[in-house]
Design a protein around this motif. Structure first.
Motif, PDB file in Angstrom:
ATOM      1  N   GLN A 132       0.827  -1.202   0.000  1.00 25.29           N
ATOM      2  CA  GLN A 132       0.000   0.000   0.000  1.00 25.29           C
ATOM      3  C   GLN A 132       0.866   1.260   0.000  1.00 25.29           C
ATOM      4  O   GLN A 132       0.597   2.214  -0.724  1.00 25.29           O
ATOM      5  N   GLU A 133       1.916   1.265   0.803  1.00 21.80           N
ATOM      6  CA  GLU A 133       2.818   2.423   0.841  1.00 21.80           C
ATOM      7  C   GLU A 133       3.535   2.598  -0.485  1.00 21.80           C
ATOM      8  O   GLU A 133       3.738   3.722  -0.959  1.00 21.80           O
ATOM      9  N   GLU A 134       3.918   1.483  -1.108  1.00 19.96           N
ATOM     10  CA  GLU A 134       4.571   1.551  -2.417  1.00 19.96           C
ATOM     11  C   GLU A 134       3.610   2.121  -3.457  1.00 19.96           C
ATOM     12  O   GLU A 134       3.989   2.967  -4.272  1.00 19.96           O
ATOM     13  N   LEU A 135       2.366   1.676  -3.425  1.00 16.45           N
ATOM     14  CA  LEU A 135       1.377   2.179  -4.373  1.00 16.45           C
ATOM     15  C   LEU A 135       1.067   3.651  -4.131  1.00 16.45           C
ATOM     16  O   LEU A 135       0.825   4.406  -5.078  1.00 16.45           O
ATOM     17  N   THR A 136       1.094   4.076  -2.877  1.00 11.74           N
ATOM     18  CA  THR A 136       0.895   5.489  -2.567  1.00 11.74           C
ATOM     19  C   THR A 136       2.011   6.320  -3.185  1.00 11.74           C
ATOM     20  O   THR A 136       1.755   7.377  -3.789  1.00 11.74           O
ATOM     21  N   ALA A 137       3.222   5.843  -3.075  1.00 12.05           N
ATOM     22  CA  ALA A 137       4.359   6.552  -3.678  1.00 12.05           C
ATOM     23  C   ALA A 137       4.217   6.581  -5.201  1.00 12.05           C
ATOM     24  O   ALA A 137       4.466   7.611  -5.839  1.00 12.05           O
ATOM     25  N   GLN A 138       3.793   5.463  -5.782  1.00 11.86           N
ATOM     26  CA  GLN A 138       3.601   5.415  -7.231  1.00 11.86           C
ATOM     27  C   GLN A 138       2.469   6.340  -7.666  1.00 11.86           C
ATOM     28  O   GLN A 138       2.548   6.988  -8.709  1.00 11.86           O
ATOM     29  N   ARG A 139       1.400   6.420  -6.851  1.00 12.44           N
ATOM     30  CA  ARG A 139       0.289   7.307  -7.175  1.00 12.44           C
ATOM     31  C   ARG A 139       0.745   8.759  -7.164  1.00 12.44           C
ATOM     32  O   ARG A 139       0.401   9.544  -8.051  1.00 12.44           O
ATOM     33  N   GLN A 140       1.553   9.118  -6.166  1.00 15.66           N
ATOM     34  CA  GLN A 140       2.053  10.488  -6.095  1.00 15.66           C
ATOM     35  C   GLN A 140       2.951  10.797  -7.294  1.00 15.66           C
ATOM     36  O   GLN A 140       2.864  11.876  -7.882  1.00 15.66           O
ATOM     37  N   GLU A 141       3.787   9.851  -7.656  1.00 12.35           N
ATOM     38  CA  GLU A 141       4.656  10.035  -8.813  1.00 12.35           C
ATOM     39  C   GLU A 141       3.821  10.161 -10.085  1.00 12.35           C
ATOM     40  O   GLU A 141       4.086  11.013 -10.942  1.00 12.35           O
ATOM     41  N   SER A 142       2.805   9.320 -10.198  1.00 14.22           N
ATOM     42  CA  SER A 142       1.925   9.360 -11.359  1.00 14.22           C
ATOM     43  C   SER A 142       1.184  10.690 -11.433  1.00 14.22           C
ATOM     44  O   SER A 142       1.009  11.256 -12.521  1.00 14.22           O
ATOM     45  N   THR A 143       0.755  11.212 -10.290  1.00 18.68           N
ATOM     46  CA  THR A 143       0.070  12.502 -10.255  1.00 18.68           C
ATOM     47  C   THR A 143       0.990  13.618 -10.727  1.00 18.68           C
ATOM     48  O   THR A 143       0.579  14.500 -11.491  1.00 18.68           O
ATOM     49  N   GLN A 144       2.244  13.578 -10.305  1.00 16.03           N
ATOM     50  CA  GLN A 144       3.210  14.584 -10.754  1.00 16.03           C
ATOM     51  C   GLN A 144       3.418  14.507 -12.262  1.00 16.03           C
ATOM     52  O   GLN A 144       3.455  15.529 -12.955  1.00 16.03           O
ATOM     53  N   LYS A 145       3.540  13.296 -12.786  1.00 16.35           N
ATOM     54  CA  LYS A 145       3.723  13.124 -14.233  1.00 16.35           C
ATOM     55  C   LYS A 145       2.485  13.596 -14.994  1.00 16.35           C
ATOM     56  O   LYS A 145       2.599  14.211 -16.056  1.00 16.35           O
ATOM     57  N   LEU A 146       1.306  13.307 -14.449  1.00 16.95           N
ATOM     58  CA  LEU A 146       0.064  13.733 -15.085  1.00 16.95           C
ATOM     59  C   LEU A 146      -0.031  15.250 -15.140  1.00 16.95           C
ATOM     60  O   LEU A 146      -0.382  15.823 -16.178  1.00 16.95           O
ATOM     61  N   LYS A 147       0.313  15.925 -14.045  1.00 17.72           N
ATOM     62  CA  LYS A 147       0.266  17.383 -14.024  1.00 17.72           C
ATOM     63  C   LYS A 147       1.245  17.981 -15.033  1.00 17.72           C
ATOM     64  O   LYS A 147       0.941  18.973 -15.700  1.00 17.72           O
ATOM     65  N   ALA A 148       2.418  17.390 -15.151  1.00 15.69           N
ATOM     66  CA  ALA A 148       3.408  17.879 -16.121  1.00 15.69           C
ATOM     67  C   ALA A 148       2.900  17.677 -17.545  1.00 15.69           C
ATOM     68  O   ALA A 148       3.060  18.555 -18.400  1.00 15.69           O
ATOM     69  N   ALA A 149       2.270  16.531 -17.815  1.00 18.43           N
ATOM     70  CA  ALA A 149       1.735  16.258 -19.153  1.00 18.43           C
ATOM     71  C   ALA A 149       0.602  17.222 -19.487  1.00 18.43           C
ATOM     72  O   ALA A 149       0.504  17.708 -20.625  1.00 18.43           O
ATOM     73  N   VAL A 150      -0.251  17.534 -18.513  1.00 17.57           N
ATOM     74  CA  VAL A 150      -1.343  18.484 -18.738  1.00 17.57           C
ATOM     75  C   VAL A 150      -0.767  19.867 -19.046  1.00 17.57           C
ATOM     76  O   VAL A 150      -1.244  20.557 -19.953  1.00 17.57           O
ATOM     77  N   ALA A 151       0.255  20.273 -18.327  1.00 13.79           N
ATOM     78  CA  ALA A 151       0.881  21.580 -18.573  1.00 13.79           C
ATOM     79  C   ALA A 151       1.479  21.631 -19.988  1.00 13.79           C
ATOM     80  O   ALA A 151       1.314  22.637 -20.693  1.00 13.79           O
ATOM     81  N   ARG A 152       2.143  20.547 -20.397  1.00 13.00           N
ATOM     82  CA  ARG A 152       2.694  20.498 -21.759  1.00 13.00           C
ATOM     83  C   ARG A 152       1.574  20.543 -22.801  1.00 13.00           C
ATOM     84  O   ARG A 152       1.697  21.202 -23.838  1.00 13.00           O
ATOM     85  N   GLY A 153       0.465  19.874 -22.525  1.00 18.55           N
ATOM     86  CA  GLY A 153      -0.671  19.887 -23.440  1.00 18.55           C
ATOM     87  C   GLY A 153      -1.281  21.270 -23.579  1.00 18.55           C
ATOM     88  O   GLY A 153      -1.645  21.689 -24.679  1.00 18.55           O
ATOM     89  N   LYS A 154      -1.396  21.990 -22.460  1.00 17.34           N
ATOM     90  CA  LYS A 154      -1.935  23.349 -22.514  1.00 17.34           C
ATOM     91  C   LYS A 154      -1.027  24.263 -23.337  1.00 17.34           C
ATOM     92  O   LYS A 154      -1.512  25.073 -24.132  1.00 17.34           O
ATOM     93  N   ASP A 155       0.285  24.135 -23.123  1.00 17.83           N
ATOM     94  CA  ASP A 155       1.230  24.945 -23.894  1.00 17.83           C
ATOM     95  C   ASP A 155       1.133  24.631 -25.384  1.00 17.83           C
ATOM     96  O   ASP A 155       1.150  25.536 -26.221  1.00 17.83           O
ATOM     97  N   ALA A 156       1.027  23.346 -25.711  1.00 15.85           N
ATOM     98  CA  ALA A 156       0.917  22.954 -27.121  1.00 15.85           C
ATOM     99  C   ALA A 156      -0.374  23.491 -27.726  1.00 15.85           C
ATOM    100  O   ALA A 156      -0.382  23.966 -28.875  1.00 15.85           O
ATOM    101  N   ALA A 157      -1.475  23.462 -26.978  1.00 12.60           N
ATOM    102  CA  ALA A 157      -2.748  23.983 -27.481  1.00 12.60           C
ATOM    103  C   ALA A 157      -2.656  25.481 -27.744  1.00 12.60           C
ATOM    104  O   ALA A 157      -3.174  25.978 -28.753  1.00 12.60           O
ATOM    105  N   ILE A 158      -1.989  26.198 -26.867  1.00 11.88           N
ATOM    106  CA  ILE A 158      -1.812  27.643 -27.065  1.00 11.88           C
ATOM    107  C   ILE A 158      -1.024  27.903 -28.342  1.00 11.88           C
ATOM    108  O   ILE A 158      -1.375  28.771 -29.150  1.00 11.88           O
TER     109      ILE A 158
END
Length: 137
Positions: free
Chosen positions: A52-78
């Motif tokens: 569970q702790e490992e998955l929590t760490a992976q979820r946090q890492e995944s959330t960070q990657k998702l936020k970065a991908a969304v930011a790149r997508g917004k920049d590309a759309a602009i």
């Protein structure tokens, strides 16, 4: 049984129970089967908690990657919308297809007439005076 619902309290309770059994060798022969089940449960709880702790760490890492991908997508759309605006023109109604508002003429809203400097009609600086308003010489 522990009063709280924290995993660490529960694990501490199981370990304390295991230790109490080890300190009392006279009860060990009669509870070997239950002790094996306790050990198995303790191992399973520790394994699942670690997972569970490992998955929590992976979820946090995944959330960070998702936020970065969304930011790149917004920049590309602009950038894409900017290039489209440059290619088809800032006043083209086709921009609506790209979710871009084209530049349009401003229209007057009904009911709000443009007012001058507060003068009434006919009394402005260039208005002609009536004959009765002229001074008599």
């Amino acid at each position: 049984m522990p009063k709280g619902n924290a995993f660490s309290d529960f694990i501490d309770d199981l370990l304390g129970l295991r230790e109490a059994v080890q300190r009392n060798p006279d009860v060990q022969p009669s509870i070997q089967e239950e002790l094996a089940t306790l050990d198995q449960s303790l191992t399973e709880v520790q394994t699942e908690r670690a997972r569970q702790e490992e998955l929590t760490a992976q979820r946090q890492e995944s959330t960070q990657k998702l936020k970065a991908a969304v930011a790149r997508g917004k920049d590309a759309a602009i950038r894409v919308r900017s290039v489209v605006r440059g290619k088809i023109g800032p006043r083209s109604e086709r921009l609506v297809h790209f979710d871009v508002s084209p530049l349009r003429k401003r229209t007057r809203t009904a009911g709000k007439a443009k007012k001058g400097s507060g003068e009434t009609a006919g009394t402005g600086a260039g208005a002609a005076a009536s004959p009765s308003d002229k001074p008599v010489v």
